[in-house]
Motif scaffolding. Structure first.
Motif, PDB file in Angstrom:
ATOM      1  N   LEU A  34       0.837  -1.191   0.000  1.00 12.01           N
ATOM      2  CA  LEU A  34       0.000   0.000   0.000  1.00 12.01           C
ATOM      3  C   LEU A  34       0.878   1.249   0.000  1.00 12.01           C
ATOM      4  CD1 LEU A  34      -2.530  -1.077   2.792  1.00 12.01           C
ATOM      5  CD2 LEU A  34      -2.828  -1.305   0.322  1.00 12.01           C
ATOM      6  N   VAL A  35       0.384   2.307  -0.602  1.00 11.00           N
ATOM      7  CA  VAL A  35       0.991   3.628  -0.474  1.00 11.00           C
ATOM      8  C   VAL A  35      -0.035   4.532   0.190  1.00 11.00           C
ATOM      9  CG1 VAL A  35       1.897   5.645  -1.693  1.00 11.00           C
ATOM     10  CG2 VAL A  35       2.501   3.348  -2.478  1.00 11.00           C
ATOM     11  N   THR A  36       0.368   5.206   1.253  1.00 12.45           N
ATOM     12  CA  THR A  36      -0.519   6.145   1.943  1.00 12.45           C
ATOM     13  C   THR A  36       0.026   7.553   1.771  1.00 12.45           C
ATOM     14  OG1 THR A  36       0.703   5.887   4.019  1.00 12.45           O
ATOM     15  CG2 THR A  36      -1.201   4.457   3.669  1.00 12.45           C
ATOM     16  N   ARG A  37      -0.884   8.518   1.724  1.00 12.50           N
ATOM     17  CA  ARG A  37      -0.474   9.913   1.638  1.00 12.50           C
ATOM     18  C   ARG A  37      -1.341  10.745   2.575  1.00 12.50           C
ATOM     19  NH1 ARG A  37       1.570  12.977  -3.832  1.00 12.50           N
ATOM     20  NH2 ARG A  37       2.985  14.324  -2.692  1.00 12.50           N
ATOM     21  N   PHE A  38      -0.701  11.601   3.360  1.00  7.62           N
ATOM     22  CA  PHE A  38      -1.369  12.370   4.394  1.00  7.62           C
ATOM     23  C   PHE A  38      -1.424  13.832   3.952  1.00  7.62           C
ATOM     24  CE2 PHE A  38       0.739   8.713   6.150  1.00  7.62           C
ATOM     25  CZ  PHE A  38      -0.243   8.118   6.928  1.00  7.62           C
ATOM     26  N   PHE A  39      -2.619  14.288   3.585  1.00  9.23           N
ATOM     27  CA  PHE A  39      -2.759  15.614   2.997  1.00  9.23           C
ATOM     28  C   PHE A  39      -4.069  16.250   3.443  1.00  9.23           C
ATOM     29  CE2 PHE A  39      -3.987  18.213  -0.872  1.00  9.23           C
ATOM     30  CZ  PHE A  39      -3.137  19.275  -0.576  1.00  9.23           C
ATOM     31  N   ASP A  40      -3.977  17.465   3.978  1.00  9.85           N
ATOM     32  CA  ASP A  40      -5.159  18.236   4.397  1.00  9.85           C
ATOM     33  C   ASP A  40      -6.092  17.417   5.280  1.00  9.85           C
ATOM     34  OD1 ASP A  40      -4.274  20.486   3.166  1.00  9.85           O
ATOM     35  OD2 ASP A  40      -5.821  20.548   1.615  1.00  9.85           O
ATOM     36  N   ASN A  41      -5.498  16.761   6.302  1.00 11.63           N
ATOM     37  CA  ASN A  41      -6.254  15.979   7.287  1.00 11.63           C
ATOM     38  C   ASN A  41      -7.029  14.825   6.673  1.00 11.63           C
ATOM     39  OD1 ASN A  41      -5.612  17.240   9.835  1.00 11.63           O
ATOM     40  ND2 ASN A  41      -6.709  19.032   9.058  1.00 11.63           N
ATOM     41  N   MET A  78      -6.213  10.853   4.822  1.00 13.00           N
ATOM     42  CA  MET A  78      -5.260   9.818   4.460  1.00 13.00           C
ATOM     43  C   MET A  78      -5.750   9.119   3.199  1.00 13.00           C
ATOM     44  SD  MET A  78      -3.859   6.481   6.577  1.00 13.00           S
ATOM     45  CE  MET A  78      -5.378   5.522   6.393  1.00 13.00           C
ATOM     46  N   TYR A  79      -4.971   9.228   2.132  1.00 12.98           N
ATOM     47  CA  TYR A  79      -5.283   8.577   0.865  1.00 12.98           C
ATOM     48  C   TYR A  79      -4.492   7.271   0.789  1.00 12.98           C
ATOM     49  CZ  TYR A  79      -7.088  13.190  -0.452  1.00 12.98           C
ATOM     50  OH  TYR A  79      -7.789  14.365  -0.501  1.00 12.98           O
ATOM     51  N   VAL A  80      -5.132   6.236   0.252  1.00 14.29           N
ATOM     52  CA  VAL A  80      -4.490   4.918   0.198  1.00 14.29           C
ATOM     53  C   VAL A  80      -4.582   4.354  -1.219  1.00 14.29           C
ATOM     54  CG1 VAL A  80      -4.415   2.586   1.157  1.00 14.29           C
ATOM     55  CG2 VAL A  80      -5.160   4.508   2.603  1.00 14.29           C
ATOM     56  N   TRP A  81      -3.427   3.966  -1.754  1.00 12.12           N
ATOM     57  CA  TRP A  81      -3.335   3.306  -3.055  1.00 12.12           C
ATOM     58  C   TRP A  81      -3.011   1.835  -2.852  1.00 12.12           C
ATOM     59  CZ3 TRP A  81      -2.072   8.233  -2.079  1.00 12.12           C
ATOM     60  CH2 TRP A  81      -2.383   9.223  -3.011  1.00 12.12           C
ATOM     61  N   MET A  82      -3.610   0.969  -3.666  1.00 12.13           N
ATOM     62  CA  MET A  82      -3.340  -0.463  -3.646  1.00 12.13           C
ATOM     63  C   MET A  82      -2.453  -0.811  -4.846  1.00 12.13           C
ATOM     64  SD  MET A  82      -7.115  -1.962  -2.614  1.00 12.13           S
ATOM     65  CE  MET A  82      -6.554  -3.678  -2.651  1.00 12.13           C
ATOM     66  N   MET A  83      -1.252  -1.294  -4.558  1.00 13.27           N
ATOM     67  CA  MET A  83      -0.252  -1.573  -5.579  1.00 13.27           C
ATOM     68  C   MET A  83      -0.002  -3.085  -5.658  1.00 13.27           C
ATOM     69  SD  MET A  83       0.282   1.724  -5.990  1.00 13.27           S
ATOM     70  CE  MET A  83       1.721   1.891  -7.036  1.00 13.27           C
ATOM     71  N   GLU A  84       0.123  -3.585  -6.873  1.00 12.55           N
ATOM     72  CA  GLU A  84       0.325  -5.036  -7.041  1.00 12.55           C
ATOM     73  C   GLU A  84       1.350  -5.300  -8.150  1.00 12.55           C
ATOM     74  OE1 GLU A  84      -2.937  -8.249  -6.939  1.00 12.55           O
ATOM     75  OE2 GLU A  84      -2.541  -7.924  -9.082  1.00 12.55           O
ATOM     76  N   ILE A  85       2.359  -6.106  -7.841  1.00 14.80           N
ATOM     77  CA  ILE A  85       3.386  -6.514  -8.803  1.00 14.80           C
ATOM     78  C   ILE A  85       3.005  -7.883  -9.355  1.00 14.80           C
ATOM     79  CG2 ILE A  85       5.834  -7.047  -9.105  1.00 14.80           C
ATOM     80  CD1 ILE A  85       6.306  -5.291  -6.552  1.00 14.80           C
TER      81      ILE A  85
END
Length: 582
Positions: A519-526, A528-535
Motif C-alpha cells: 500500500l501507499v498512503t499519503r497524508f494531505f489536508d487531514n 489519508m489517501y491509500v493506493w493499492m499496488m500489485e506486482i
C-alpha cells in the motif's frame, strides 16, 4: 541543499485545485524537479556554490523551544540580500514569539519581541547586501507550535546543525542553503546528533559519494544511534512536505517464503512451479522481494525525497529469524536496498516461532538484537525496551513522528508476551529475554501524542490475534487512531474491515512480497489517501494499481501523476480516510 524548484510552502506532486498550469506543463516541471532531486541527493558538501530557493516565506515550528536564545533548539534561517534595501521581517505564530537578526558571523544586530500584531515579532531595518541569519525564538522556554517567517525582500534558506556529541554537545557544525559550509574534514565521521527544523528533511550518508547506509531525519535528533554514530560523510537536505508526505506499507517479506509454502496443493503453487521451474525457495524469494524493493524505490523517486517519509514493514521479515541466509537477505534487500528509512516490526516467524526451536535460541535472540539496533537509528519518540547486563525486557514497541502523524510499531501484536534464554557467545554469558505486553507503554505513548495534537497510525503484524481484545479495543476507543495496518495473512490486501465494539477503526492489510502487494498512503489536508499496488510476481514483474471503483488491475508503466490528489486529477487512490473523524 534546497531544491530550487520546490518552495517550502508548495509540497511536490500535490497539485492544488484551480491550477493554472496545463497537465503537460505540470508533468514537465515534475520531471525536471525529480531529476534534479535525484542528482542532488548525493551531494558532497565540499562546495558553497549551490543555488538555493528564492523564497521570502518559510513555515516551520518548535517542538520544545529554547526561549529568548539565538542558539540551541530555536530554528535558524539564512537570509540573503542582493542589494541594499529596507526590509520587514515578520515572525507569526499562536505562540508568543521573539525574533533575532544576526550578521554573517552570527552576532546579534537586532531583536524584537512584540512589534508585530498581537504577540508576534517584527523588524523593519535597512541592510546592505550580504548574508544574515534569522533566529525564530519564543518569549518563554519549552514552547511548541508552528510559525511563519516572512520577509519583504531578499531570500530565505534552511539551516540545520550537526553536533560532535549526543544531546547536541561538543562542536556544532552549521549547514545552510547555499553555504558557506564547514570544511568536510572538520565534521567527517564526527556527527552524533542533529538540530533539524520542522518542515525540513536532512539525509545523512555513510560515504562521501552518497553510498552506504543512510538515514533521513525530519526533526531534532538527540542521538543518531550506535550504528550511525560518527559515520556521516555526506549530507543532503530540502524542504519536506509535512502536509502531503507519503509512506509505503509493506508486510511479510519473509525470506525465503513462496506460494508453495502457503499451500503445496494450491493453484498459485502450480502457477509458481510453471513460471519458475526448478527455482529454489531462496531464489524465488530474492526475485519477489527484489521486485518489491525496486518498485518502492520507483515510487519514492516519483514522489521525491521531499514527499516520501519511508517504508513500514509490518513483520515476518524472515521465515526462521536469523537462520540460513534469511536475515542477511532481508538486510541486503530492504535495509540497504531501499533508499529511505525502513521502520521495521517483528512478526511471529521472526522470533515467536523460533523460541526453543533453534540452538541456544540464536534465531530469536539475534532478531531481537537486530531490531533493537535498527530502532536506535530511527530517532524514536519512545522505545519500550530496556537492557541490564544480560537481561532484555520490554514489548519492543516504538513510536516516531513525521509532521502531525504519530506512528507506532507494535511488532507481533500488542499483547504478545514470551520469555526465553539463550547463550551469548560474544559476552560468554546466558542472556534472558522478557517480551512484555505493550498495552501500558502504548497508553502512555498515545496520551503524550494526543496531548501534542497528533493523529495516530498503529502497526503490528497479526490483527486477528487481538481483534476482540478488550484492552486493544479500549486503546482504539480512547485515542485518535486513524487506522491499523497489519500483515500475517499473505492474501489479504487493502481495507479488510473495521475494529469492533463501536470503535470502527479501519483495518488495512498489506499482503506479502510473494503476492507482490503493498500500500501507499499519503497524508494531505487531514485526509489519508491509500493506493493499492500489485506486482505481477508470476509474470513479467510489471506493476498494477487497483482501480478505485472496479477493482480492476490497471497496468502502470509510468507512475507520474498516479499519486496526485487534487480537483480534476484522475483518481488512482482506492480509499480516503478523514483524519478529523477521530
Amino acid at each position: 541543499m534546497h531544491n530550487p524548484l520546490v518552495p517550502p510552502h508548495a509540497p511536490p506532486n500535490i497539485r492544488q485545485p484551480m491550477t493554472c498550469r496545463s497537465r503537460k506543463e505540470a508533468t514537465a516541471a515534475r520531471h525536471i524537479m525529480n531529476l534534479l532531486a535525484r542528482v542532488m541527493v548525493v551531494l558532497i558538501l565540499a562546495s558553497a556554490s549551490l543555488a538555493h530557493a528564492q523564497t521570502t516565506m518559510m513555515n516551520s515550528g518548535w517542538t520544545k523551544s529554547a526561549g529568548q536564545s539565538q542558539n540551541g533548539a530555536n530554528p535558524k534561517f539564512k537570509f540573503t540580500l542582493p542589494s541594499t534595501q529596507t526590509v520587514t521581517i515578520d515572525l507569526m505564530s499562536s505562540v508568543d514569539t521573539y525574533l533575532y537578526l544576526l550578521n554573517s558571523n552570527s552576532v546579534v544586530l537586532y531583536r524584537d519581541d512584540d512589534s508585530g500584531d498581537g504577540f508576534n515579532s517584527r523588524l523593519t531595518v535597512t541592510l546592505s547586501a550580504g548574508t544574515y541569519y534569522i533566529v525564530a525564538a519564543t518569549y518563554s522556554t519549552d514552547q511548541s507550535g508552528r510559525f511563519t517567517l516572512s520577509t519583504t525582500g531578499g531570500s530565505l534558506g534552511w539551516c540545520f546543525v550537526g553536533y560532535e556529541h549526543a544531546n547536541y554537545g561538543g562542536i556544532a557544525y552549521q549547514f545552510c542553503s547555499g553555504g558557506p559550509f564547514p570544511s568536510h574534514s572538520s565534521w567527517n565521521d564526527k556527527i552524533s546528533s542533529f538540530r533539524v527544523p520542522k518542515g525540513m528533511m536532512v539525509r545523512a550518508f555513510e560515504h562521501a559519494d552518497g553510498s552506504g547506509v543512510a538515514r533521513t531525519y525530519y526533526a531534532d535528533v538527540p542521538y543518531v544511534g550506535p550504528l550511525y554514530n560518527d559515520i556521516t560523510s555526506a549530507l543532503s537536505w530540502d524542504s519536506f512536505a509535512e502536509n502531503g508526505f507519503a509512506m509505503a506499507m509493506v508486510s511479510d517479506p519473509q525470506f525465503a517464503w513462496t506460494y508453495c509454502k502457503d499451500s503445496s496443493s494450491s493453484t498459485k503453487c502450480s502457477d509458481e512451479r510453471n513460471a519458475y521451474p526448478n527455482w529454489s525457495a531462496e531464489s524465488l524469494s530474492r526475485l519477489y522481494n527484489g521486485r518489491m524493493r525496486d518498485t518502492i524505490n520507483n515510487v519514492k523517486n516519483v514522489l521525491g525525497d521531499a514527499a516520501f517519509g519511508g517504508v513500514i514493514v509490518n513483520g515476518d521479515l524472515t521465515e526462521f529469524g536469523d537462520q540460513d541466509a534469511d536475515l542477511g537477505d532481508y538486510v541486503a534487500n530492504y535495509e540497504h536496498g531501499l533508499k529511505a528509512n525502513v521502520y521495521l516490526g517483528l512478526g511471529n516467524h521472526d522470533y515467536a516461532n523460533n523460541v526453543d526451536d533453534c540452538s541456544f535460541n540464536h534465531c530469536a535472540n539475534s532478531m531481537v538484537s537486530y531490531h533493537k539496533a535498527q530502532v536506535g537509528t530511527l530517532n524514536p519518540v519512545s522505545f519500550d525496551y530496556g537492557e541490564n547486563g544480560g537481561d532484555h525486557a520490554g514489548s519492543l514497541g516504538y513510536s516516531w513522528e513525521i509532521g502531525d502523524v504519530h506512528f507506532v510499531q507494535l511488532n507481533n501484536y500488542p499483547t504478545y508476551t514470551r520469555s526465553w534464554s539463550g547463550f551469548n557467545f560474544s559476552e560468554w554469558r546466558t542472556d534472558y529475554f522478557y517480551i512484555t505486553s505493550a498495552i501500558a507503554w502504548l497508553r502512555t505513548d498515545l496520551q503524550n501524542a494526543a496531548a501534542r495534537g497528533k493523529k495516530i497510525i498503529l502497526n503490528w503484524h497479526d490483527w486477528a490475534q487481538v481483534q476482540d481484545n478488550a484492552e486493544v479495543l479500549a486503546i482504539l476507543r480512547d485515542f485518535p487512531v486513524i487506522a491499523v495496518f497489519a500483515g500475517h495473512r499473505h492474501e489479504l490486501f487493502g481495507l479488510t474491515g473495521f475494529s469492533g465494539d463501536g470503535t470502527n477503526v479501519p483495518i488495512f492489510h498489506s499482503g506479502s512480497a510473494h503476492y507482490g502487494t503493498f500500500l501507499v498512503t499519503r497524508f494531505f489536508d487531514n485526509k489519508m489517501y491509500v493506493w493499492m499496488m500489485e506486482i505481477n510476481q508470476l509474470g513479467d514483474g510489471s506493476l498494477r494499481i487497483v482501480h478505485p471503483n472496479t477493482d480492476e488491475r490497471i497496468p502502470v508503466s509510468n507512475l507520474t501523476d498516479k499519486f496526485d490528489v487534487c480537483t480534476g486529477c484522475t483518481q488512482y487512490y482506492k480509499y480516503v480516510i478523514d483524519m478529523n473523524a477521530r
